[in-house]
Design a protein around this motif. Structure first.
Motif, short mmCIF file in Angstrom:
data_model
loop_
_atom_site.label_atom_id
_atom_site.label_comp_id
_atom_site.label_asym_id
_atom_site.label_seq_id
_atom_site.Cartn_x
_atom_site.Cartn_y
_atom_site.Cartn_z
N ARG A 1 62.88 -5.37 -36.79
CA ARG A 1 63.24 -6.58 -37.53
C ARG A 1 62.04 -7.48 -37.82
NH1 ARG A 1 67.74 -9.06 -33.87
NH2 ARG A 1 66.32 -8.23 -32.31
N ALA B 1 59.99 -9.81 -41.96
CA ALA B 1 60.95 -10.81 -41.50
C ALA B 1 60.68 -12.16 -42.15
CB ALA B 1 60.90 -10.94 -39.98
N GLU C 1 64.70 -15.23 -39.82
CA GLU C 1 64.88 -14.02 -39.02
C GLU C 1 63.98 -14.03 -37.78
OE1 GLU C 1 66.15 -10.93 -42.60
OE2 GLU C 1 64.02 -11.42 -42.29
#
Length: 183
Positions: free
Chosen positions: A95, A99, A103
């Motif tokens: 992730r 990002a 996030e």
């Protein structure tokens, strides 16, 4: 994430008892591969260990390192971690690649409260945006210097935080240190 801590220091919840360090990957090359698979350039392979030595100089003992899965971040971490006195538990986090600021904050909010000091190895614009967003206050002259430099490759910011990771949001931290390899 389940992480045991090994570092001492001030008690969690006290002002600036936690440290989050945001390290941008070292200079990458531009071969004919996908962006995710880009390796470090020669300069990056030289700068990453220097960044690792400078991280060691901060005296921070990291409980956890969260590293983007991109080749250039993994290679940066591999070269930098050898300079640290203690190798933290490392999680390669998909992730973190590409990002957004939101996030990244959500990822930080997931860090277990047993972790006092965490290192994120990632990309711009995310690393700079997160450093800027969290730094509501700073040591003398650090915020303008970070803004002027644009958070170049191999740069890192040290931000002190109090409270739990779940409470991390815009403006809650203090920028304690900012380093670039070519100052």
């Amino acid at each position: 994430m389940s992480v045991a801590t090994s570092s001492g220091g001030t008690s969690p919840g006290s002002p600036e008892s936690r440290r989050i360090v945001l390290l941008r990957h070292a200079k990458a090359d531009w071969p004919q591969v996908s962006d995710h698979d880009r390796p470090l350039a020669e300069r990056g392979r030289k700068d990453a260990p220097v960044a690792g030595r400078r991280l060691a100089d901060t005296g921070i003992i990291f409980d956890l390192a969260l590293c983007s899965t991109a080749a250039r971040t993994r290679e940066t971490w591999k070269l930098a971690v050898h300079e640290l006195p203690d190798r933290p538990r490392t999680v390669y986090e998909e992730r973190m690649y590409e990002a957004s600021l939101g996030e990244l904050i959500a990822l930080v909010n997931e860090i277990p409260d047993e972790v006092n000091n965490v290192l994120l190895i990632g990309h711009n614009p995310g690393m700079h945006a997160l450093a800027d967003a969290l730094s509501g206050d700073a040591e003398d002259g650090l915020l303008p210097r970070m803004s002027r430099s644009g958070f170049p490759t191999s740069a890192f910011a040290v931000i002190g935080l109090g409270g739990s990771w779940k409470s991390v949001e815009h403006g809650v931290g203090r920028l304690l240190d900012y380093w670039t390899p070519h100052d």
